[in-house]
Design a protein around this motif. Structure first.
Motif, PDB file in Angstrom:
ATOM      1  N   PRO A 120       0.793  -1.232   0.000  1.00  0.00           N
ATOM      2  CA  PRO A 120       0.000   0.000   0.000  1.00  0.00           C
ATOM      3  C   PRO A 120       0.832   1.293   0.000  1.00  0.00           C
ATOM      4  O   PRO A 120       0.478   2.256  -0.674  1.00  0.00           O
ATOM      5  CB  PRO A 120      -0.838  -0.079   1.275  1.00  0.00           C
ATOM      6  N   THR A 121       1.950   1.290   0.729  1.00  0.00           N
ATOM      7  CA  THR A 121       2.805   2.479   0.754  1.00  0.00           C
ATOM      8  C   THR A 121       3.460   2.696  -0.603  1.00  0.00           C
ATOM      9  O   THR A 121       3.548   3.827  -1.089  1.00  0.00           O
ATOM     10  CB  THR A 121       3.874   2.355   1.853  1.00  0.00           C
ATOM     11  N   HIS A 122       3.891   1.622  -1.233  1.00  0.00           N
ATOM     12  CA  HIS A 122       4.495   1.726  -2.560  1.00  0.00           C
ATOM     13  C   HIS A 122       3.461   2.203  -3.580  1.00  0.00           C
ATOM     14  O   HIS A 122       3.754   3.046  -4.438  1.00  0.00           O
ATOM     15  CB  HIS A 122       5.077   0.371  -2.963  1.00  0.00           C
ATOM     16  N   ARG A 123       2.242   1.691  -3.461  1.00  0.00           N
ATOM     17  CA  ARG A 123       1.164   2.102  -4.379  1.00  0.00           C
ATOM     18  C   ARG A 123       0.896   3.600  -4.237  1.00  0.00           C
ATOM     19  O   ARG A 123       0.751   4.318  -5.221  1.00  0.00           O
ATOM     20  CB  ARG A 123      -0.096   1.285  -4.082  1.00  0.00           C
ATOM     21  N   ARG A 124       0.842   4.087  -2.997  1.00  0.00           N
ATOM     22  CA  ARG A 124       0.624   5.518  -2.740  1.00  0.00           C
ATOM     23  C   ARG A 124       1.760   6.338  -3.358  1.00  0.00           C
ATOM     24  O   ARG A 124       1.523   7.347  -4.017  1.00  0.00           O
ATOM     25  CB  ARG A 124       0.541   5.762  -1.234  1.00  0.00           C
ATOM     26  N   TYR A 125       2.994   5.902  -3.141  1.00  0.00           N
ATOM     27  CA  TYR A 125       4.151   6.589  -3.704  1.00  0.00           C
ATOM     28  C   TYR A 125       4.067   6.665  -5.223  1.00  0.00           C
ATOM     29  O   TYR A 125       4.267   7.733  -5.818  1.00  0.00           O
ATOM     30  CB  TYR A 125       5.438   5.857  -3.277  1.00  0.00           C
ATOM     31  N   GLU A 126       3.788   5.542  -5.867  1.00  0.00           N
ATOM     32  CA  GLU A 126       3.736   5.518  -7.334  1.00  0.00           C
ATOM     33  C   GLU A 126       2.601   6.389  -7.877  1.00  0.00           C
ATOM     34  O   GLU A 126       2.759   7.056  -8.903  1.00  0.00           O
ATOM     35  CB  GLU A 126       3.609   4.081  -7.849  1.00  0.00           C
ATOM     36  N   ALA A 127       1.464   6.412  -7.194  1.00  0.00           N
ATOM     37  CA  ALA A 127       0.342   7.248  -7.636  1.00  0.00           C
ATOM     38  C   ALA A 127       0.714   8.729  -7.532  1.00  0.00           C
ATOM     39  O   ALA A 127       0.474   9.509  -8.465  1.00  0.00           O
ATOM     40  CB  ALA A 127      -0.896   6.952  -6.795  1.00  0.00           C
ATOM     41  N   LEU A 128       1.292   9.121  -6.405  1.00  0.00           N
ATOM     42  CA  LEU A 128       1.711  10.522  -6.241  1.00  0.00           C
ATOM     43  C   LEU A 128       2.815  10.888  -7.216  1.00  0.00           C
ATOM     44  O   LEU A 128       2.817  11.980  -7.790  1.00  0.00           O
ATOM     45  CB  LEU A 128       2.169  10.768  -4.797  1.00  0.00           C
ATOM     46  N   ARG A 129       3.738   9.982  -7.444  1.00  0.00           N
ATOM     47  CA  ARG A 129       4.821  10.242  -8.395  1.00  0.00           C
ATOM     48  C   ARG A 129       4.264  10.438  -9.807  1.00  0.00           C
ATOM     49  O   ARG A 129       4.691  11.344 -10.533  1.00  0.00           O
ATOM     50  CB  ARG A 129       5.820   9.079  -8.370  1.00  0.00           C
ATOM     51  N   ALA A 130       3.321   9.596 -10.193  1.00  0.00           N
ATOM     52  CA  ALA A 130       2.721   9.726 -11.527  1.00  0.00           C
ATOM     53  C   ALA A 130       2.087  11.104 -11.690  1.00  0.00           C
ATOM     54  O   ALA A 130       2.245  11.748 -12.728  1.00  0.00           O
ATOM     55  CB  ALA A 130       1.681   8.626 -11.746  1.00  0.00           C
ATOM     56  N   TYR A 131       1.399  11.560 -10.668  1.00  0.00           N
ATOM     57  CA  TYR A 131       0.712  12.855 -10.727  1.00  0.00           C
ATOM     58  C   TYR A 131       1.693  14.031 -10.681  1.00  0.00           C
ATOM     59  O   TYR A 131       1.668  14.899 -11.554  1.00  0.00           O
ATOM     60  CB  TYR A 131      -0.288  12.945  -9.574  1.00  0.00           C
ATOM     61  N   PHE A 132       2.562  14.055  -9.685  1.00  0.00           N
ATOM     62  CA  PHE A 132       3.437  15.205  -9.482  1.00  0.00           C
ATOM     63  C   PHE A 132       4.649  15.229 -10.415  1.00  0.00           C
ATOM     64  O   PHE A 132       5.100  16.309 -10.797  1.00  0.00           O
ATOM     65  CB  PHE A 132       3.926  15.269  -8.027  1.00  0.00           C
ATOM     66  N   VAL A 133       5.191  14.091 -10.780  1.00  0.00           N
ATOM     67  CA  VAL A 133       6.409  14.061 -11.585  1.00  0.00           C
ATOM     68  C   VAL A 133       6.106  13.871 -13.070  1.00  0.00           C
ATOM     69  O   VAL A 133       6.632  14.587 -13.914  1.00  0.00           O
ATOM     70  CB  VAL A 133       7.380  12.953 -11.092  1.00  0.00           C
ATOM     71  N   GLU A 134       5.241  12.916 -13.373  1.00  0.00           N
ATOM     72  CA  GLU A 134       4.953  12.604 -14.776  1.00  0.00           C
ATOM     73  C   GLU A 134       3.853  13.467 -15.366  1.00  0.00           C
ATOM     74  O   GLU A 134       3.640  13.460 -16.570  1.00  0.00           O
ATOM     75  CB  GLU A 134       4.587  11.129 -14.913  1.00  0.00           C
ATOM     76  N   GLY A 135       3.117  14.186 -14.511  1.00  0.00           N
ATOM     77  CA  GLY A 135       2.047  15.042 -15.008  1.00  0.00           C
ATOM     78  C   GLY A 135       0.791  14.299 -15.420  1.00  0.00           C
ATOM     79  O   GLY A 135      -0.030  14.823 -16.176  1.00  0.00           O
ATOM     80  N   VAL A 136       0.622  13.084 -14.913  1.00  0.00           N
ATOM     81  CA  VAL A 136      -0.582  12.304 -15.206  1.00  0.00           C
ATOM     82  C   VAL A 136      -1.764  13.017 -14.547  1.00  0.00           C
ATOM     83  O   VAL A 136      -1.676  13.418 -13.382  1.00  0.00           O
ATOM     84  CB  VAL A 136      -0.436  10.865 -14.662  1.00  0.00           C
ATOM     85  N   PRO A 137      -2.869  13.230 -15.262  1.00  0.00           N
ATOM     86  CA  PRO A 137      -4.040  13.861 -14.645  1.00  0.00           C
ATOM     87  C   PRO A 137      -4.482  13.098 -13.394  1.00  0.00           C
ATOM     88  O   PRO A 137      -4.365  11.871 -13.326  1.00  0.00           O
ATOM     89  CB  PRO A 137      -5.108  13.791 -15.738  1.00  0.00           C
ATOM     90  N   SER A 138      -4.996  13.829 -12.408  1.00  0.00           N
ATOM     91  CA  SER A 138      -5.329  13.202 -11.121  1.00  0.00           C
ATOM     92  C   SER A 138      -6.335  12.063 -11.265  1.00  0.00           C
ATOM     93  O   SER A 138      -6.183  11.019 -10.622  1.00  0.00           O
ATOM     94  CB  SER A 138      -5.826  14.243 -10.122  1.00  0.00           C
TER      95      SER A 138
END
Length: 74
Positions: A24-42
């Motif tokens: 779960p912690t890794h999933r949270r990290y990857e979701a936030l990274r996708a949004y903040f770093v990769e610019g994936v829409p929320s």
């Protein structure tokens, strides 16, 4: 991950660890990274990692309040 031996693990298997994290912690990290770093829409980041759009917005808000929180043990 799976029950494959070390010799059987492929680069595709390794890629899936990041795309579909089980922890779960890794999933949270990857979701936030996708949004903040990769610019994936929320909405897309939320869906990709199994969150509702509302819970993902809250997660982003919480992260902005404490962006230096530790995700993983050292």
């Amino acid at each position: 991950m799976s029950t494959k031996s070390r010799e059987e693990i492929t680069d595709s298997d390794i890629k899936q660890v990041f795309l579909e994290p089980a922890n779960p912690t890794h999933r949270r990290y990857e979701a936030l990274r996708a949004y903040f770093v990769e610019g994936v829409p929320s909405a897309e980041a939320a869906k990709r990692f199994g969150y509702t759009t509302g819970s993902f917005r809250v997660m982003c808000h919480d992260f902005r309040q404490d962006p230096h929180r530790a995700f993983f043990c050292r």
